[in-house]
Design a protein around this motif. Structure first.
Motif, mmCIF file in Angstrom:
data_model
loop_
_atom_site.group_PDB
_atom_site.id
_atom_site.type_symbol
_atom_site.label_atom_id
_atom_site.label_comp_id
_atom_site.label_asym_id
_atom_site.label_seq_id
_atom_site.Cartn_x
_atom_site.Cartn_y
_atom_site.Cartn_z
ATOM 1 N N GLU A 1 0.859 -1.119 -0.017
ATOM 2 C CA GLU A 1 0.038 0.057 0.062
ATOM 3 C C GLU A 1 1.021 1.292 -0.001
ATOM 4 O O GLU A 1 1.596 1.360 0.989
ATOM 5 C CB GLU A 1 -0.990 -0.003 1.200
ATOM 6 C CG GLU A 1 -2.037 1.307 1.382
ATOM 7 C CD GLU A 1 -3.059 1.082 2.405
ATOM 8 O OE1 GLU A 1 -2.974 -0.124 2.976
ATOM 9 O OE2 GLU A 1 -3.856 2.092 2.580
ATOM 10 N N LEU A 2 0.816 1.887 -0.962
ATOM 11 C CA LEU A 2 1.710 3.232 -1.155
ATOM 12 C C LEU A 2 0.906 4.578 -1.192
ATOM 13 O O LEU A 2 -0.319 4.293 -1.874
ATOM 14 C CB LEU A 2 2.651 3.101 -2.498
ATOM 15 C CG LEU A 2 3.494 2.092 -2.518
ATOM 16 C CD1 LEU A 2 4.363 2.027 -4.058
ATOM 17 C CD2 LEU A 2 4.320 1.801 -1.448
ATOM 18 N N ARG A 3 1.358 5.876 -0.560
ATOM 19 C CA ARG A 3 0.778 7.000 -1.048
ATOM 20 C C ARG A 3 1.794 7.723 -1.753
ATOM 21 O O ARG A 3 2.743 7.118 -2.149
ATOM 22 C CB ARG A 3 0.919 7.796 0.375
ATOM 23 C CG ARG A 3 -0.106 7.132 1.455
ATOM 24 C CD ARG A 3 0.054 7.614 2.927
ATOM 25 N NE ARG A 3 -0.886 7.028 3.847
ATOM 26 C CZ ARG A 3 -2.328 7.117 3.820
ATOM 27 N NH1 ARG A 3 -2.903 8.299 3.162
ATOM 28 N NH2 ARG A 3 -2.773 6.853 4.680
ATOM 29 N N GLY A 4 0.966 8.837 -2.274
ATOM 30 C CA GLY A 4 1.929 9.809 -3.112
ATOM 31 C C GLY A 4 1.736 9.516 -4.377
ATOM 32 O O GLY A 4 2.551 9.847 -5.381
ATOM 33 N N TRP A 5 0.542 8.983 -5.092
ATOM 34 C CA TRP A 5 0.380 8.729 -6.409
ATOM 35 C C TRP A 5 -0.202 10.134 -7.210
ATOM 36 O O TRP A 5 -0.981 10.986 -6.445
ATOM 37 C CB TRP A 5 -0.870 7.834 -6.636
ATOM 38 C CG TRP A 5 -0.447 6.461 -6.133
ATOM 39 C CD1 TRP A 5 -0.549 6.238 -4.883
ATOM 40 C CD2 TRP A 5 -0.057 5.401 -6.777
ATOM 41 N NE1 TRP A 5 -0.411 4.641 -4.742
ATOM 42 C CE2 TRP A 5 0.121 4.142 -5.885
ATOM 43 C CE3 TRP A 5 0.293 5.258 -8.218
ATOM 44 C CZ2 TRP A 5 0.598 3.061 -6.412
ATOM 45 C CZ3 TRP A 5 0.930 4.022 -8.583
ATOM 46 C CH2 TRP A 5 1.087 2.759 -7.601
ATOM 47 N N PRO A 6 0.152 10.494 -8.200
ATOM 48 C CA PRO A 6 -0.377 11.464 -8.654
ATOM 49 C C PRO A 6 -1.963 11.389 -9.128
ATOM 50 O O PRO A 6 -2.170 10.457 -9.804
ATOM 51 C CB PRO A 6 0.375 11.762 -10.006
ATOM 52 C CG PRO A 6 0.782 10.384 -10.274
ATOM 53 C CD PRO A 6 0.964 9.620 -9.277
ATOM 54 N N SER A 7 -2.599 12.535 -8.968
ATOM 55 C CA SER A 7 -4.001 12.550 -9.602
ATOM 56 C C SER A 7 -4.367 13.169 -11.072
ATOM 57 O O SER A 7 -4.666 12.693 -11.695
ATOM 58 C CB SER A 7 -4.997 12.992 -8.515
ATOM 59 O OG SER A 7 -4.509 14.146 -7.936
ATOM 60 N N THR A 8 -3.477 14.379 -11.253
ATOM 61 C CA THR A 8 -3.324 14.909 -12.080
ATOM 62 C C THR A 8 -2.122 15.245 -12.709
ATOM 63 O O THR A 8 -1.222 15.682 -11.901
ATOM 64 C CB THR A 8 -4.383 16.282 -12.024
ATOM 65 O OG1 THR A 8 -5.828 15.930 -11.972
ATOM 66 C CG2 THR A 8 -4.064 17.164 -13.389
ATOM 67 N N VAL A 9 -1.657 15.069 -13.947
ATOM 68 C CA VAL A 9 -0.467 15.240 -14.481
ATOM 69 C C VAL A 9 -0.409 16.381 -15.578
ATOM 70 O O VAL A 9 -1.071 16.060 -16.738
ATOM 71 C CB VAL A 9 0.451 13.991 -14.787
ATOM 72 C CG1 VAL A 9 1.902 14.483 -15.444
ATOM 73 C CG2 VAL A 9 0.368 13.323 -13.572
ATOM 74 N N VAL A 10 0.457 17.374 -15.709
ATOM 75 C CA VAL A 10 0.436 18.283 -16.684
ATOM 76 C C VAL A 10 1.926 18.148 -17.209
ATOM 77 O O VAL A 10 3.001 18.389 -16.535
ATOM 78 C CB VAL A 10 0.045 19.657 -16.435
ATOM 79 C CG1 VAL A 10 0.452 20.651 -17.564
ATOM 80 C CG2 VAL A 10 -1.206 20.101 -15.623
ATOM 81 N N ALA A 11 1.952 17.911 -18.583
ATOM 82 C CA ALA A 11 3.446 17.747 -19.376
ATOM 83 C C ALA A 11 3.622 18.850 -20.163
ATOM 84 O O ALA A 11 2.686 18.881 -21.321
ATOM 85 C CB ALA A 11 3.567 16.476 -19.798
ATOM 86 N N GLY A 12 4.274 19.861 -20.329
ATOM 87 C CA GLY A 12 4.382 20.804 -21.148
ATOM 88 C C GLY A 12 3.263 21.480 -21.284
ATOM 89 O O GLY A 12 2.912 22.231 -22.600
ATOM 90 N N GLY A 13 2.454 21.760 -20.284
ATOM 91 C CA GLY A 13 1.271 22.669 -20.659
ATOM 92 C C GLY A 13 -0.021 21.848 -20.939
ATOM 93 O O GLY A 13 -1.215 22.413 -20.929
ATOM 94 N N SER A 14 -0.024 20.489 -21.502
ATOM 95 C CA SER A 14 -0.991 19.800 -21.470
ATOM 96 C C SER A 14 -1.274 18.942 -20.373
ATOM 97 O O SER A 14 -0.610 18.170 -19.680
ATOM 98 C CB SER A 14 -0.872 18.792 -22.749
ATOM 99 O OG SER A 14 -0.363 19.417 -23.794
ATOM 100 N N VAL A 15 -2.589 18.721 -20.112
ATOM 101 C CA VAL A 15 -3.087 17.612 -19.158
ATOM 102 C C VAL A 15 -3.327 16.317 -19.594
ATOM 103 O O VAL A 15 -4.046 16.112 -20.292
ATOM 104 C CB VAL A 15 -4.445 18.232 -18.824
ATOM 105 C CG1 VAL A 15 -5.000 17.460 -17.432
ATOM 106 C CG2 VAL A 15 -4.684 19.857 -18.057
#
Ligand SMILES: [Zn+2]
Length: 477
Positions: A421-435
């Motif tokens: 069981e891990l914490r620290g997962w991303p819910s939203t990621v933006v790369a170079g301005g794109s979601v």
């Protein structure tokens, strides 16, 4: 001005502190950090962070993608590896152009990788690698520098495949001084590893459950001290990949105290796991070199990470599946080593550093993004700040998930963290301005990844301008 993207009410965490802000993005770049008390301005698209943590996108300086090593080919492509990276909050990866054998020229190995990067979904950089010295190597390293590559991987082990001899290591270090580059070293003492493995084989104990016995901690400690001596002699800065023992990290700290420029990297599996995994029902899930160490070593690494003696947490991602791992599970000399991890680096490192060791999120950001961006010459990465690339990761620190490697996106069927069981997962990621990841829903951006040329590790004319000094200052905070 209307922003292309606005992330409202975010707790922005950088390596040097945190602030509550609205983050504005224009043309793929962060163009404003506005007080969260102000009314959010107009934007084409708005994401509500609702107070959650907003971190700079991860920079994974140590990945192996689409790699052939001996009899085994890894199972991923740049598309697969970078889709996995984005799912895991990493927006830039660095891979290696490693010669397949002593017959392949380093520049050809690098160009082969450069071609493959076109399929990438996120930004990509490369390191070179030299296995055998000859008189054409300096010219090839000049050519690499022209392609934005001034870091060269050297292996002290893997006799007969990727291992470089002492002369090659010394001469490449000299070239790195000339080019303002960085020697990247996989440091295990080959003679000790070969001798210990032969002794285990003579006792018929050379299966995967014996891996940690074939590569003892002293093989790493001894090799690191040898490399540090050669680095001191040549004046070359050195970056040790995947340090796994407190003794090896302490050798680095002592060299720094003497004035050498040395960097230490470890990987999440050396922090979260211990060598009891080799007695588990599936020891083949942990076939990596160096092997996973005893609990005391893992705790020692975490303590050193906390005080800045370890600079970077990278994945050392290698995509093999269980069938490949099991084919020769009774002989570690014939198995493919390396673990999938580009997608789990963020939660695994976060869980080890923040949840378990109680370190500040800022220290995690430093090891996950800021330090690798600085060390690998990516000046627009590693911070949520005006003028930096809009590579952003939204994190809910209260969310936890149980890892199931067969359901991740790394192109394999397991994870070394399966069942944890891990914490620290991303819910939203933006790369170079794109979601690209929107509250858990992935939007494939297509092959938009940019190949990133990297700046020199340091200006050869100005030796004092050492990026490592930033790391030392950062650690003291
Ligand atoms: Zn590696």
């Amino acid at each position: 001005m209307t922003f292309d993207l606005l992330v409202t009410d975010a707790t922005v965490v950088n390596a040097d502190g945190r602030t509550r802000a609205h983050v504005g993005v224009t043309d793929g770049v962060v163009t404003a950090l506005l007080s969260a008390c102000s009314a959010p301005p107009a934007a084409v698209r708005t994401l509500d962070a609702a107070g959650r943590l907003l971190l700079p996108g991860g920079v994974d300086g140590h990945c192996h993608v689409d790699q052939v090593t001996g009899a085994y080919a890894s199972l991923d492509t740049y598309e697969i590896a970078t889709v996995g990276a984005l799912h895991g909050g990493t927006t830039t990866i660095l891979d290696f152009g490693i010669p397949a054998d002593a017959g392949e020229r380093p520049i050809d190995a690098l160009r082969r990788k450069l071609d493959l990067t076109r399929g990438a979904r996120c930004d990509v950089g490369l390191h070179g690698s030299v296995v055998t010295w000859d008189d054409t190597v300096p010219g090839q390293l000049d050519e690499m520098a022209g392609l934005g590559v001034r870091s060269v991987k050297l292996y002290t082990t893997n006799r007969g495949t990727t291992m470089a001899d002492d002369d090659t290591i010394l001469r490449v270090m000299r070239e790195m001084v000339r080019l303002g580059g960085l020697a990247i070293v996989h440091s295990e003492h080959d003679a000790i590893v070969v001798d210990r493995t032969a002794a285990c084989a003579a006792d018929d104990h050379v299966g995967i459950e014996d891996l940690h016995r074939t590569r003892p901690e002293i093989s790493e400690d001894a090799s690191v001290r040898e490399i540090l001596a050669v680095a001191s002699y040549t004046g070359a800065p050195v970056y040790f990949v995947h340090q796994t023992t407190p003794g090896a990290v302490d050798a680095v700290a002592e060299a720094r105290a003497r004035g050498q420029v040395v960097l230490s990297e470890t990987c999440p599996h050396y922090l979260l796991l211990d060598d009891a995994v080799y007695s588990s029902a599936t020891p083949e899930k942990y076939a990596c070199c160096p092997p996973v160490r005893p609990r005391a070593a893992a705790d020692g690494l975490l303590a050193r990470l906390g005080r800045g003696a370890v600079d970077v947490v990278s994945s050392d991602h290698s995509c093999y599946d269980l069938a490949q791992k099991r084919e020769h599970r009774h002989d570690v000399r014939r198995m493919p080593h390396g673990l999938p991890g580009v997608e789990t680096r963020m939660p695994a490192a976060y869980t080890a550093m923040v949840t378990r060791a109680g370190l500040p999120v800022e220290r995690f950001v430093e090891a996950f993004s800021t330090a690798p961006a600085r060390v690998h010459g990516l000046p627009t990465k590693g911070a949520v700040a005006v003028g930096y690339d809009a590579d952003l990761v939204l994190l809910d620190p209260d969310e936890s998930r149980v890892v199931d490697g067969s359901r991740l996106h790394q192109g394999t069927d397991f994870s070394p963290f399966d069942g944890m069981e891990l914490r620290g997962w991303p819910s939203t990621v933006v790369a170079g301005g794109s979601v690209v990841l929107d509250e858990g829903t992935f939007h494939d951006p297509g092959p938009v990844g940019r190949y990133r040329e990297r700046t020199a590790f340091r200006d050869p004319a100005r030796r004092s301008a050492d990026p490592v000094l930033g790391a030392v200052v950062g650690a003291a905070r």
